[in-house]
Design an enzyme around this catalytic site. Structure first.
Site, short mmCIF file in Angstrom:
data_model
loop_
_atom_site.label_atom_id
_atom_site.label_comp_id
_atom_site.label_asym_id
_atom_site.label_seq_id
_atom_site.Cartn_x
_atom_site.Cartn_y
_atom_site.Cartn_z
N SER A 5 4.56 -10.34 31.24
CA SER A 5 5.33 -11.55 31.01
C SER A 5 5.64 -11.72 29.53
CB SER A 5 4.57 -12.77 31.51
OG SER A 5 5.24 -13.93 31.08
N HIS A 30 8.87 -9.49 33.05
CA HIS A 30 8.87 -10.80 33.71
C HIS A 30 9.31 -11.86 32.70
CE1 HIS A 30 7.53 -13.58 36.87
NE2 HIS A 30 7.02 -14.34 35.90
N ASP A 32 9.94 -15.80 32.04
CA ASP A 32 9.59 -17.14 32.53
C ASP A 32 10.49 -18.20 31.91
OD1 ASP A 32 7.30 -16.75 34.27
OD2 ASP A 32 6.27 -16.02 32.48
N MET A 34 11.32 -22.15 31.78
CA MET A 34 10.73 -23.47 32.07
C MET A 34 11.62 -24.57 31.49
SD MET A 34 6.82 -22.67 31.00
CE MET A 34 5.97 -21.22 31.57
N HIS A 63 11.98 -15.56 36.49
CA HIS A 63 11.23 -16.56 37.26
C HIS A 63 11.68 -17.94 36.79
CE1 HIS A 63 6.94 -18.39 38.04
NE2 HIS A 63 7.86 -18.90 38.84
N MET A 65 11.43 -21.61 36.67
CA MET A 65 10.59 -22.79 36.91
C MET A 65 11.40 -24.00 36.47
SD MET A 65 7.05 -21.12 35.60
CE MET A 65 7.93 -19.84 34.74
N MET A 134 2.17 -17.90 43.08
CA MET A 134 1.59 -18.41 41.83
C MET A 134 0.08 -18.48 41.98
SD MET A 134 4.10 -18.68 39.83
CE MET A 134 3.02 -19.12 38.48
N GLY A 139 3.57 -23.16 34.34
CA GLY A 139 3.85 -23.96 33.15
C GLY A 139 3.28 -23.36 31.88
N PHE A 140 2.21 -22.60 32.02
CA PHE A 140 1.54 -22.07 30.82
C PHE A 140 0.98 -20.68 31.07
CE2 PHE A 140 1.23 -26.64 31.02
CZ PHE A 140 1.73 -27.03 29.78
N GLY A 142 -1.95 -17.78 30.13
CA GLY A 142 -3.36 -17.80 29.76
C GLY A 142 -4.26 -18.71 30.56
N ASP A 172 1.43 -13.96 40.16
CA ASP A 172 1.78 -14.45 38.83
C ASP A 172 0.78 -15.47 38.32
OD1 ASP A 172 3.07 -15.04 36.50
OD2 ASP A 172 4.81 -16.00 37.43
N GLY A 173 0.02 -15.09 37.30
CA GLY A 173 -0.90 -16.01 36.63
C GLY A 173 -2.33 -15.55 36.64
N GLY A 174 -2.90 -15.40 35.46
CA GLY A 174 -4.32 -15.09 35.36
C GLY A 174 -4.70 -13.68 35.81
N GLY A 194 0.56 -11.67 31.46
CA GLY A 194 1.05 -12.11 30.15
C GLY A 194 -0.03 -12.07 29.11
C1 DX5 Z 1 3.13 -19.29 34.35
C2 DX5 Z 1 4.12 -18.17 34.30
C3 DX5 Z 1 3.49 -16.84 34.26
C4 DX5 Z 1 2.68 -16.58 33.03
C5 DX5 Z 1 1.61 -15.60 33.38
O1 DX5 Z 1 3.79 -20.46 34.51
O2 DX5 Z 1 4.96 -18.18 35.43
O3 DX5 Z 1 4.43 -15.79 34.45
O4 DX5 Z 1 3.46 -16.08 31.98
O5 DX5 Z 1 0.83 -15.51 32.28
P1 DX5 Z 1 -0.70 -15.15 32.27
O6 DX5 Z 1 -0.78 -13.71 32.72
O7 DX5 Z 1 -1.02 -15.34 30.85
O8 DX5 Z 1 -1.42 -16.08 33.19
ZN ZN Z 2 6.18 -16.27 35.90
#
Ligand code: DX5
Ligand code: ZN
Length: 219
Positions: A5, A30, A32, A34, A63, A65, A134, A139-140, A142, A172-174, A194
């Site tokens: 990401s 990827h 993102d 927002m 993606h 959002m 998700m 939204g964020f 990390g 997607d995420g963590g 990411g």
């Molecule tokens: C969150 C994003 C993700 C994010 C993943 O809202 O959609 O794509 O960048 O990032 P990490 O891998 O840091 O959780």
């Molecule tokens: Zn994403």
């Protein structure tokens, strides 16, 4: 496949980071987007997406959002999107949004928030190229991975098989080195990462390591 990401890249050195991803084992980039309405944060928009397109040598996985994604589908296609995912929770006429993405020649994806059941996708699954689960609240970057995602991944995999869908499952995420293998075993096809990639000392080596872990499961 691995989709790092760009949200976690260093925006002051975006060209450098895109070139690093080009040279890495990553499969997709990827992206993102927002809007500060659908999610409580702003990232970047079309001009930055176009700037990434100038250097990216891998498919851009966008993606969205954002609320009212239909309004911007064509613009994101023009800004380089190979695939576009809209949120289930942001689309009143999801079927129409999916058809619009496909008519633009992009892969069509739907992203669902952690509280949304995969069962709600049953009627659109045959039309989808991608489902983005998700594994954090969007939204964020990390954030901590939500463990329930493992079950959702297997449940979605079964639903895809039952409905003769060719949709890929993206998580997607963590995502990190501890959960990557388990996610692939549960049925995931694409992992977004990411923070884990970009905060590591050697992002290119981290990407290679994640790809190796994923490939070992499928081998
Ligand atoms: C969150 C994003 C993700 C994010 C993943 O809202 O959609 O794509 O960048 O990032 P990490 O891998 O840091 O959780
Ligand atoms: Zn994403």
């Amino acid at each position: 496949m691995l989709a790092p990401s760009v949200l976690s890249a260093d925006f002051a050195f975006l060209q450098r980071d895109i070139q690093m991803l080009n040279e890495s084992d990553a499969h997709w980039l990827h992206i993102d987007i927002m809007d500060g309405v659908f999610v409580p944060n702003l990232s970047f928009g079309l001009p930055v997406c176009k700037a990434i397109q100038k250097y990216a040598k891998k498919p851009m996985d966008v993606h969205l959002m954002i609320v009212n994604p239909d309004q911007y589908l064509e613009a994101f296609k023009e800004a380089g999107a190979a695939s576009i995912s809209v949120h289930y929770e942001a689309c009143t006429h999801l079927h129409r949004s999916i058809q619009r993405i496909k008519s633009l020649g992009c892969k069509a994806g739907v992203a669902i928030n952690p509280h949304t059941s995969v069962q709600l996708l049953r009627d659109v699954l045959p039309d989808l190229d991608l489902v983005c689960l998700m594994s954090v609240n969007p939204g964020f970057g990390g954030q901590k991975f939500i463990e329930r995602t493992f079950q959702k991944t297997s449940e979605l995999k079964n639903l895809i098989l039952q409905n003769h869908s060719k949709a890929l499952i993206e998580i997607d995420g963590g995502v990190n080195a501890n959960n990557a293998k388990l996610l692939i075993e549960a049925g995931a096809d694409v992992l977004v990462a990411g923070n884990f990639v970009f905060s590591s000392e050697n992002p290119k080596a981290t990407i290679a390591d994640l790809c190796q872990k994923m490939a070992a499961v499928r081998a």
